[in-house]
Write a protein that holds these residues in place. Structure first.
Motif, short mmCIF file in Angstrom:
data_model
loop_
_atom_site.label_atom_id
_atom_site.label_comp_id
_atom_site.label_asym_id
_atom_site.label_seq_id
_atom_site.Cartn_x
_atom_site.Cartn_y
_atom_site.Cartn_z
N PHE A 16 38.74 53.12 45.67
CA PHE A 16 38.97 52.72 44.28
C PHE A 16 37.71 52.08 43.70
N HIS A 17 36.97 51.37 44.53
CA HIS A 17 35.76 50.69 44.04
C HIS A 17 34.72 51.70 43.53
N ARG A 65 36.53 45.72 38.16
CA ARG A 65 36.98 45.62 39.55
C ARG A 65 38.50 45.63 39.63
N TRP A 66 39.04 46.10 40.76
CA TRP A 66 40.49 46.16 40.94
C TRP A 66 41.15 44.81 40.67
N ALA A 67 40.64 43.76 41.28
CA ALA A 67 41.27 42.44 41.15
C ALA A 67 41.24 41.93 39.71
N GLU A 68 40.24 42.34 38.94
CA GLU A 68 40.15 41.97 37.53
C GLU A 68 41.07 42.83 36.69
N LEU A 69 41.15 44.09 37.05
CA LEU A 69 41.94 45.06 36.29
C LEU A 69 43.42 44.71 36.31
N SER A 95 47.20 47.79 48.40
CA SER A 95 47.57 48.70 49.49
C SER A 95 48.66 49.69 49.04
N ASN A 96 49.66 49.20 48.31
CA ASN A 96 50.73 50.07 47.83
C ASN A 96 50.21 51.10 46.84
N PHE A 97 49.33 50.65 45.93
CA PHE A 97 48.78 51.55 44.93
C PHE A 97 47.97 52.66 45.57
#
Length: 380
Positions: free
Chosen positions: A306-307, A205-209, A285-287
């Motif tokens: 992204f998900h 996941r994004w937040a984990e990555l 958001s920036n990415f």
């Protein structure tokens, strides 16, 4: 416990009397004897069943229950708290905040759901309305725990809780990238090529990555430990546990090992290996605006979130023949049933591949000819 007729200074009518669980004598006045007797019977039954709540307590406002619930809800992640605050401010508080607990009825909640309005007056989606309803239910459950009311009028599973929620729109099917699309997207992501490949091959996941640090890698055992997640709320960052609340270990693929080892060696311990260009945590958001969306256009890949890189990784694992328990562990789902619910359509599609693999494995068996040299094993 009995019903008494009021006379003189006490006024006209009848008084219901009962003893509460603490042994205190309680009373309430009514105009008619039937009303008093009915209420007295209700109180007596509630005391006997252990379901009694102080009738005066039901006058408490839902806003006070919300504050008490927030204070007692320990262990909620910052993002979850922020989500509940948003639901309270935009959906629940404008309608129910100043209502007394005992004045909240099933019919009133049903009207609220049918209107599906936010504080702005705009109609909200069915899923957002469901979230608001869930919060209201949690608060009414908490009111029961506080002995403010003896039952939740919208309790799920009871007659009162049936048919309240709106029908949720059909969720669109998840879009997974093909291998060549994933590679094209990564090749057009500049310095974040490796980030895209890790997300699309391992399903992190994004937040984990963006929370992964060098010490999460074991290059001898070829594993990656996912033990933390980066929560971003109103511009602030906070490290929390992964979504499932548990750490998980992922295989370190050969195709990623060399580049990941290089970036880990170049990153100080405790710092994220994937950083912003200014050296801090990556903002989602920036990415998406500066890297991901432009890369999709350059790679000529249809728009995805992204998900959906996570969906790509999991769909590839399913196509490779991995079992649902292994996939569930890699995905970080709390249990395999979640994997089945979310990716069941992909598992169903893989049945043909499994059938072909089994047919090829047993092609040399002559199970239809009793005189053949090779027989299927006996069941006895």
């Amino acid at each position: 416990m009995s019903t008494h007729k009021l006379k003189g200074l006490k006024g006209n009518g009848y008084q219901a009397r009962w003893t509460d669980p603490a042994g205190s004598r309680r009373a309430k006045n009514f105009k008619t004897k039937a009303e008093a007797q009915r209420y007295e019977a209700e109180m007596t039954t509630a005391v006997r069943r252990g379901e009694y709540s102080d009738p005066q307590a039901g006058k408490a406002k839902l806003s006070s229950v919300y504050e008490n619930w927030k204070a007692s809800s320990v262990g909620l992640k910052p993002k979850t708290k922020a989500s509940y605050d948003s639901l309270w401010t935009c959906m629940v508080q404008p309608v129910w905040g100043n209502r007394s607990i005992s004045g909240i009825s099933r019919s009133a909640v049903k009207t609220w759901i049918s209107e599906s309005k936010s504080i702005t007056g705009k109609t909200v989606s069915a899923s957002r309305m469901k979230q608001g309803y869930v919060l209201l239910k949690l608060l009414l459950d908490h009111a029961v725990d506080m002995n403010l009311i003896n039952r939740n009028p919208i309790q799920s599973g009871s007659r009162s809780g049936k048919n309240l929620l709106p029908r949720i729109e059909v969720q669109k099917q998840k879009r997974a990238l093909e291998k060549d699309e994933l590679l094209a997207l990564a090749n057009n992501s500049g310095e974040y090529r490796l980030l895209i490949l890790v997300a699309g091959l391992l399903g992190i996941r994004w937040a984990e990555l963006v929370a992964i640090t060098p010490e999460d890698f074991d290059f001898k055992k070829k594993t990656i430990t996912v033990s933390k997640s980066l929560s971003e709320i109103s511009g602030r960052f906070e490290l929390v546990t992964p979504k499932s609340g548990k750490a998980r270990i992922l295989p370190l693929l050969n195709i990623l090992e060399k580049n990941l080892k290089a970036i880990c060696l170049a990153t100080p311990e405790g710092e994220p290996i994937f950083k912003s260009r200014k050296g801090g945590y990556l903002r989602h958001s920036n990415f998406m605006k500066r890297v991901f969306s432009p890369a999709l256009v350059k790679a000529n890949v249809r728009h995805i979130t992204f998900h959906e890189l996570r969906d790509t990784a999991i769909s590839q694992a399913i196509a490779s023949g991995a079992d649902v328990i292994a996939i569930s562990r890699i995905a970080g789902h709390a249990n395999p049933s979640i994997t089945l619910n979310v990716y069941g359509h992909l598992l169903k599609d893989s049945m043909g591949a499994i059938q072909r693999a089994l047919d090829e494995s047993y092609a040399d068996m002559n199970s239809g000819n009793p005189s053949g040299n090779q027989q299927l094993p006996s069941a006895s």
